[in-house]
Design a protein around this motif. Structure first.
Motif, PDB file in Angstrom:
ATOM      1  N   GLY A 110       9.607   0.144   0.883  1.00 45.40           N
ATOM      2  CA  GLY A 110       9.060  -1.166   1.213  1.00 45.40           C
ATOM      3  C   GLY A 110       8.132  -1.106   2.412  1.00 45.40           C
ATOM      4  N   GLU A 111       8.556  -0.403   3.451  1.00 40.83           N
ATOM      5  CA  GLU A 111       7.725  -0.270   4.651  1.00 40.83           C
ATOM      6  C   GLU A 111       6.429   0.468   4.338  1.00 40.83           C
ATOM      7  OE1 GLU A 111      11.822  -0.095   7.234  1.00 40.83           O
ATOM      8  OE2 GLU A 111      10.746   1.751   6.801  1.00 40.83           O
ATOM      9  N   THR A 112       6.527   1.489   3.485  1.00 40.26           N
ATOM     10  CA  THR A 112       5.339   2.237   3.086  1.00 40.26           C
ATOM     11  C   THR A 112       4.389   1.348   2.291  1.00 40.26           C
ATOM     12  OG1 THR A 112       6.599   4.306   3.080  1.00 40.26           O
ATOM     13  CG2 THR A 112       4.522   4.283   1.839  1.00 40.26           C
ATOM     14  N   GLY A 113       4.941   0.552   1.392  1.00 37.06           N
ATOM     15  CA  GLY A 113       4.113  -0.378   0.625  1.00 37.06           C
ATOM     16  C   GLY A 113       3.409  -1.385   1.516  1.00 37.06           C
ATOM     17  N   ILE A 114       4.116  -1.900   2.499  1.00 33.47           N
ATOM     18  CA  ILE A 114       3.512  -2.850   3.444  1.00 33.47           C
ATOM     19  C   ILE A 114       2.379  -2.167   4.210  1.00 33.47           C
ATOM     20  CG2 ILE A 114       3.902  -4.238   5.515  1.00 33.47           C
ATOM     21  CD1 ILE A 114       6.818  -4.653   4.418  1.00 33.47           C
ATOM     22  N   LEU A 115       2.647  -0.957   4.696  1.00 30.89           N
ATOM     23  CA  LEU A 115       1.633  -0.214   5.448  1.00 30.89           C
ATOM     24  C   LEU A 115       0.381   0.011   4.594  1.00 30.89           C
ATOM     25  CD1 LEU A 115       0.781   1.415   7.983  1.00 30.89           C
ATOM     26  CD2 LEU A 115       1.848   3.408   6.897  1.00 30.89           C
ATOM     27  N   LEU A 116       0.582   0.429   3.354  1.00 33.87           N
ATOM     28  CA  LEU A 116      -0.555   0.720   2.485  1.00 33.87           C
ATOM     29  C   LEU A 116      -1.347  -0.534   2.118  1.00 33.87           C
ATOM     30  CD1 LEU A 116       1.054   3.415   0.158  1.00 33.87           C
ATOM     31  CD2 LEU A 116      -0.569   3.781   2.043  1.00 33.87           C
ATOM     32  N   SER A 117      -0.708  -1.687   2.197  1.00 39.14           N
ATOM     33  CA  SER A 117      -1.400  -2.930   1.838  1.00 39.14           C
ATOM     34  C   SER A 117      -2.149  -3.554   3.016  1.00 39.14           C
ATOM     35  CB  SER A 117      -0.393  -3.946   1.282  1.00 39.14           C
ATOM     36  OG  SER A 117       0.422  -4.456   2.325  1.00 39.14           O
ATOM     37  N   LEU A 118      -1.980  -3.001   4.214  1.00 38.84           N
ATOM     38  CA  LEU A 118      -2.648  -3.567   5.393  1.00 38.84           C
ATOM     39  C   LEU A 118      -4.147  -3.320   5.349  1.00 38.84           C
ATOM     40  CD1 LEU A 118      -0.466  -2.666   8.514  1.00 38.84           C
ATOM     41  CD2 LEU A 118      -0.792  -4.900   7.466  1.00 38.84           C
ATOM     42  N   PRO A 119      -4.932  -4.342   5.628  1.00 38.66           N
ATOM     43  CA  PRO A 119      -6.376  -4.112   5.764  1.00 38.66           C
ATOM     44  C   PRO A 119      -6.659  -3.431   7.099  1.00 38.66           C
ATOM     45  CG  PRO A 119      -5.861  -6.435   6.109  1.00 38.66           C
ATOM     46  CD  PRO A 119      -4.570  -5.750   5.731  1.00 38.66           C
ATOM     47  N   GLU A 120      -7.847  -2.931   7.250  1.00 34.59           N
ATOM     48  CA  GLU A 120      -8.284  -2.315   8.509  1.00 34.59           C
ATOM     49  C   GLU A 120      -8.123  -3.303   9.662  1.00 34.59           C
ATOM     50  OE1 GLU A 120      -9.539   0.841   9.152  1.00 34.59           O
ATOM     51  OE2 GLU A 120      -8.961   1.328   7.102  1.00 34.59           O
ATOM     52  N   GLY A 121      -7.966  -2.763  10.849  1.00 31.78           N
ATOM     53  CA  GLY A 121      -7.946  -3.603  12.033  1.00 31.78           C
ATOM     54  C   GLY A 121      -6.571  -4.059  12.479  1.00 31.78           C
ATOM     55  N   HIS A 122      -5.520  -3.445  11.967  1.00 31.00           N
ATOM     56  CA  HIS A 122      -4.160  -3.812  12.358  1.00 31.00           C
ATOM     57  C   HIS A 122      -3.415  -2.584  12.871  1.00 31.00           C
ATOM     58  CE1 HIS A 122      -4.474  -7.866  10.705  1.00 31.00           C
ATOM     59  NE2 HIS A 122      -5.186  -7.311   9.726  1.00 31.00           N
TER      60      HIS A 122
END
Length: 149
Positions: A98-110
């Protein structure tokens, strides 16, 4: 002599499993309590602020405590609670995925949020490897011992 060595190996695997689950449990609960007691210290890492941000972080802390309610019986008797041990491993794997999925879904700039997620992925992944290794050792010892623990 063989039976004694097998019993010693089984006891050692039981204590190894206890230690692995206990170590992850203690760190999880420490993190949870910090989130519950001092949410303002952590809200910024999740790009949150104010009362809403603190409530969100506090809620994560409560969720972490709920997640860890399964650990104490496994710590007390890993070989007796092998099915629950598998639940603990599944919870840990869900966390990493879940954490990996959240990370991969983040747009640039975070960057700060990404760094926070990477810390959780590293910790949860390490905990999963540690506890899974101890589980496999325990399972092997139980099989060698003919089901006795």
């Amino acid at each position: 002599m063989i039976q004694r060595n097998t019993e010693n190996g089984n006891r050692m695997s039981e204590w190894t499993a206890r230690a692995a689950v206990l170590a992850v449990f203690c760190l999880n609960v420490q993190c949870a309590l910090q989130f519950v007691l001092w949410p303002g210290r952590f809200a910024g890492a999740y790009e949150l602020s104010g009362a809403a941000g603190e409530a969100a972080v506090r809620g994560l802390g409560v969720a972490f405590l709920m997640w860890n309610a399964t650990y104490p019986p496994v710590i007390a008797a890993p070989s007796r609670h092998r099915a629950l041990y598998l639940v603990v491993l599944a919870q840990q794997a869900i966390g990493v995925l879940g954490e990996t999925g959240i990370l991969l879904s983040l747009p640039e700039g975070h960057g700060m949020l990404a760094a926070s997620l990477l810390r959780f992925i590293a910790f949860d992944g390490g905990g999963l490897v540690l506890m899974a290794g101890a589980y496999l050792l325990l399972r092997h010892a139980i099989r060698v011992c003919g089901g006795r623990t």
